[in-house]
Design a protein around this motif. Structure first.
Motif: not given
Length: 338
Positions: A64-68, A165-171, A178-182
């Motif tokens: 999740v580098l973009p979040v970091t 993945s669900r874990e990455v989406r949650d982060q 909010i989550p990222i929508t495809y």
């Protein structure tokens, strides 16, 4: 738009250090000179720019580098044009200003649309970007809004053509709210209340001191661009709207159709040639980097129906879109194994 000349300032080195990356290692991975970031502002081609981002992701191995990156961003590590945006009265006005000058500092353009009580910022890419870079550009807007207002601004919607993945989406959801929508496009939307919330960093006098230099550099960039490159950049904006005509591009470039045709002829090319190569490169990008359907891709390329897209794609490549997608995915998988 020029194929090169994207500015990278001293703040890039500061950001790498803040992230705990080894600057020499990242530069070696990207096949760039080890002293590249030691001498102030440099210019990179889009390929070099993307290689640097991919090398950073490979070096850190952060899912999740973009979040970091969004969490460590401060006004001090923004490039001048982006720092100047913090001088704007609000996020909405900052978006308009960055949209005007963004192509000076990265291989993409921005389209800002305010309607229905919200402000949408869409990212339009010159070439296929590394996923880590594209997602960082999306989250940048959340960081900018929060730094400018000192508030926990949350976008209404985040869309990107990526599967997580669900874990990455949650982060991502934990950071952005909010989550990222495809979806087929890279975009972020804010409600008008947040888009127009006053920036505590507003400083119009500082903006007035920045803007003349930005205008000069933008004019230099346009003078250095070929007509074919300018047509390619215009088509990136016009294709999804179904406006892939020479007259529409001429209006976008503020010249007559006859002048556009003559300039392309002087470069030994033609409008239909640029249109075909732009569509083909975009189609390959969408097929290799997203799970979009043929109908979605046909729409983004400005075709009236899927059949027309299939016929054109076969003329370009001698293959079907599905065959190219399978080949691209196999090639990427083999690259990961090696």
């Amino acid at each position: 738009m020029s194929s090169g000349g994207y500015m990278l300032g001293p703040s890039a080195r500061a950001l790498l250090v803040d992230l705990g990356a080894s600057v020499p290692t990242v530069l070696r991975r990207a096949r760039l000179p080890e002293g590249l970031l030691a001498h102030g502002t440099v210019e990179l081609t889009s390929a070099e720019y993307y290689a640097l981002w991919q090398a950073l992701a490979d070096d850190l191995g952060d899912e999740v580098l973009p979040v970091t990156i969004a969490r460590v961003l401060t006004a001090e590590v923004f490039d001048p044009a982006l720092f100047a945006a913090l001088c704007s009265p609000s996020l909405a006005l900052a978006a308009g200003r960055i949209a005007q000058y963004k192509r000076l500092i990265g291989p993409l353009r921005l389209e800002v649309e305010a309607s229905g009580g919200s402000t949408k910022i869409e990212l339009l890419w010159v070439d296929r970007p590394p996923e880590v870079y594209a997602l960082t550009e999306l989250l940048f807007w959340v960081a900018l809004a929060r730094i400018g207002t000192r508030g926990e601004v949350r976008p209404l919607q985040l869309t990107a053509p990526v599967r997580q993945s669900r874990e990455v989406r949650d982060q991502y959801a934990e950071y952005a709210g909010i989550p990222i929508t495809y979806g087929p496009r890279w975009s972020i939307t804010f409600n008008d209340r947040d888009a127009n919330r006053p920036f505590l960093t507003a400083n119009e006098r500082m903006w007035d001191s920045f803007e003349p230099d930005l205008r000069r550099r933008l004019a230099d960039l346009d003078r250095a661009s070929t007509t074919a490159e300018l047509v390619h950049a215009a088509l990136l904006e016009l294709l999804p709207a179904g406006a892939a005509t020479m007259s529409a591009v001429a209006r976008q470039l503020a010249i007559s159709t006859r002048t556009l045709q003559r300039r392309l002829q002087l470069e030994s090319t033609a409008f239909q040639t640029v249109l075909r190569t732009t569509r083909e490169s975009l189609a390959r990008h969408y097929l290799s980097s997203s799970a979009m359907s043929a109908a979605e891709i046909a729409y983004l390329l400005g075709y009236d129906d899927t059949t027309s897209f299939y016929r054109a794609f076969h003329d370009w490549t001698g293959q079907t879109p599905e065959a190219v997608r399978i080949a691209e995915n196999r090639s990427s998988a083999e690259g990961v194994r090696t």
